[in-house]
Scaffold this motif. Structure first.
Motif, PDB file in Angstrom:
ATOM      1  N   HIS A 175       0.821  -1.273   0.075  1.00 48.72           N
ATOM      2  CA  HIS A 175      -0.121  -0.007  -0.075  1.00 48.72           C
ATOM      3  C   HIS A 175       0.727   1.268  -0.038  1.00 48.72           C
ATOM      4  N   TRP A 176       1.986   1.072  -0.304  1.00 52.73           N
ATOM      5  CA  TRP A 176       3.109   2.183  -0.271  1.00 52.73           C
ATOM      6  C   TRP A 176       2.568   3.574  -0.952  1.00 52.73           C
ATOM      7  N   ALA A 177       1.939   3.436  -2.108  1.00 52.89           N
ATOM      8  CA  ALA A 177       1.504   4.344  -3.089  1.00 52.89           C
ATOM      9  C   ALA A 177       0.308   5.429  -2.237  1.00 52.89           C
ATOM     10  N   GLU A 178      -0.368   4.580  -1.366  1.00 59.96           N
ATOM     11  CA  GLU A 178      -1.402   5.521  -0.261  1.00 59.96           C
ATOM     12  C   GLU A 178      -0.771   6.582   0.422  1.00 59.96           C
ATOM     13  N   PHE A 179       0.628   6.268   0.648  1.00 59.38           N
ATOM     14  CA  PHE A 179       1.266   6.998   1.605  1.00 59.38           C
ATOM     15  C   PHE A 179       2.234   8.166   0.924  1.00 59.38           C
ATOM     16  N   ALA A 180       1.929   8.520  -0.353  1.00 56.89           N
ATOM     17  CA  ALA A 180       2.909   9.151  -1.168  1.00 56.89           C
ATOM     18  C   ALA A 180       3.100  10.657  -0.486  1.00 56.89           C
ATOM     19  N   PRO A 181       2.027  11.193   0.176  1.00 54.25           N
ATOM     20  CA  PRO A 181       2.326  12.452   0.714  1.00 54.25           C
ATOM     21  C   PRO A 181       3.293  12.612   1.867  1.00 54.25           C
ATOM     22  N   TRP A 182       3.611  11.286   2.475  1.00 57.71           N
ATOM     23  CA  TRP A 182       4.467  11.071   3.529  1.00 57.71           C
ATOM     24  C   TRP A 182       5.782  10.324   3.144  1.00 57.71           C
ATOM     25  N   HIS A 183       6.329   9.997   2.150  1.00 56.52           N
ATOM     26  CA  HIS A 183       7.377   9.362   1.645  1.00 56.52           C
ATOM     27  C   HIS A 183       8.671   9.848   2.334  1.00 56.52           C
ATOM     28  N   ASP A 184       8.709  11.225   2.332  1.00 57.50           N
ATOM     29  CA  ASP A 184       9.796  12.019   2.764  1.00 57.50           C
ATOM     30  C   ASP A 184       9.970  11.961   4.242  1.00 57.50           C
ATOM     31  N   LYS A 185       8.913  11.401   5.018  1.00 57.93           N
ATOM     32  CA  LYS A 185       8.898  11.431   6.291  1.00 57.93           C
ATOM     33  C   LYS A 185       8.849   9.881   7.179  1.00 57.93           C
ATOM     34  N   ILE A 186       8.807   8.926   6.073  1.00 54.11           N
ATOM     35  CA  ILE A 186       8.798   7.327   6.573  1.00 54.11           C
ATOM     36  C   ILE A 186      10.240   6.659   6.155  1.00 54.11           C
ATOM     37  N   GLU A 187      10.737   6.282   6.999  1.00 51.71           N
ATOM     38  CA  GLU A 187      11.864   5.230   6.972  1.00 51.71           C
ATOM     39  C   GLU A 187      11.222   3.998   7.125  1.00 51.71           C
ATOM     40  N   TYR A 188      11.156   3.140   6.198  1.00 46.48           N
ATOM     41  CA  TYR A 188      10.452   1.817   6.141  1.00 46.48           C
ATOM     42  C   TYR A 188      11.411   0.812   6.247  1.00 46.48           C
ATOM     43  N   ILE A 189      11.349  -0.057   7.547  1.00 43.19           N
ATOM     44  CA  ILE A 189      12.382  -0.873   7.658  1.00 43.19           C
ATOM     45  C   ILE A 189      11.514  -2.316   7.940  1.00 43.19           C
ATOM     46  N   VAL A 190      12.200  -3.305   6.909  1.00 40.39           N
ATOM     47  CA  VAL A 190      11.859  -4.640   6.961  1.00 40.39           C
ATOM     48  C   VAL A 190      12.485  -5.518   7.960  1.00 40.39           C
ATOM     49  N   ALA A 191      11.874  -6.236   8.654  1.00 38.92           N
ATOM     50  CA  ALA A 191      12.541  -7.358   9.595  1.00 38.92           C
ATOM     51  C   ALA A 191      12.201  -8.636   8.714  1.00 38.92           C
ATOM     52  N   ASP A 192      13.074  -8.953   7.848  1.00 39.09           N
ATOM     53  CA  ASP A 192      12.985 -10.225   7.127  1.00 39.09           C
ATOM     54  C   ASP A 192      13.269 -11.465   7.940  1.00 39.09           C
ATOM     55  N   TRP A 193      13.652 -11.447   9.121  1.00 38.87           N
ATOM     56  CA  TRP A 193      13.731 -12.666   9.845  1.00 38.87           C
ATOM     57  C   TRP A 193      13.162 -12.145  11.432  1.00 38.87           C
ATOM     58  N   LEU A 194      12.605 -12.988  12.111  1.00 34.61           N
ATOM     59  CA  LEU A 194      12.379 -12.999  13.517  1.00 34.61           C
ATOM     60  C   LEU A 194      12.845 -14.305  14.271  1.00 34.61           C
ATOM     61  N   PRO A 195      13.224 -14.261  15.345  1.00 35.70           N
ATOM     62  CA  PRO A 195      13.905 -15.504  15.884  1.00 35.70           C
ATOM     63  C   PRO A 195      12.944 -16.463  16.166  1.00 35.70           C
ATOM     64  N   ASP A 196      13.357 -17.856  15.804  1.00 29.18           N
ATOM     65  CA  ASP A 196      12.733 -18.975  15.927  1.00 29.18           C
ATOM     66  C   ASP A 196      12.949 -19.556  17.434  1.00 29.18           C
ATOM     67  N   TRP A 197      13.945 -19.047  18.093  1.00 30.44           N
ATOM     68  CA  TRP A 197      14.362 -19.471  19.414  1.00 30.44           C
ATOM     69  C   TRP A 197      14.706 -18.312  20.406  1.00 30.44           C
ATOM     70  N   PRO A 198      14.110 -18.074  21.494  1.00 32.43           N
ATOM     71  CA  PRO A 198      13.024 -18.821  21.828  1.00 32.43           C
ATOM     72  C   PRO A 198      11.694 -18.492  21.254  1.00 32.43           C
TER      73      PRO A 198
END
Length: 168
Positions: free
Chosen positions: A71-94
């Protein structure tokens, strides 16, 4: 709202600087598009950057789509205000909900350490935890400040019957 944990360095006291004091609003995100828009509308004038952290799995470990990316296009007015960080892993343990949530929250730390000044104000929260603008505008916190809010379930007008308040 600064959550002091071992992974987050202790922030110094705010200096006398007020004119160019910057706010960084780091928040976890799952699929709450409307809430993110509310945060942006409410705080875009005051917040320097919104650090939005979304994971590729939910906190139970099940795969999920990157909703903000879709939905990134919906946030076009704020693109300069958003730093989008993807957590492409989360721990399996614990294998716990809380470990995955904490990892998702901490994934933005390297960006903040490299970008925020020592006397900037860093707010760490969930996207559905709202800080009233007057509180945000008047914030001049000690090294670690916690705000409290009413506990609400499922809707903004459904107050919990539990006594007291919960930390943001």
């Amino acid at each position: 709202v600064v959550r002091c944990r071992r992974a987050w360095p202790r922030l110094p006291r705010c200096s006398e600087r007020t004119e160019d004091l910057r706010y960084w609003y780091a928040m976890t995100f799952r699929e709450e598009l409307d809430m993110l828009k509310c945060q942006l509308v409410e705080h875009a004038e005051r917040v320097h950057k919104f650090v939005v952290m979304e994971a590729t799995v939910d906190h139970s470990g099940a795969p999920k789509p990157l909703v903000l990316e879709e939905h990134w296009a919906e946030f076009a007015p704020w693109h300069d205000k958003i730093e989008y960080i993807v957590a492409d892993w989360l721990p399996d343990w614990p294998p716990t909900f809380w470990a995955r949530e904490q990892t998702q929250r901490d994934i933005g730390m390297p960006y903040l350490v490299g970008s925020a000044a020592d006397d900037d104000i860093v707010i760490v929260s969930d996207v559905d935890e709202f800080i009233p603008p007057p509180v945000l505008l008047g914030a001049n916190p000690d090294p670690c400040l916690g705000l409290v809010q009413k506990l609400r379930f499922a809707a903004a007008d459904w107050d919990s019957r539990a006594p007291g308040v919960t930390p943001v």
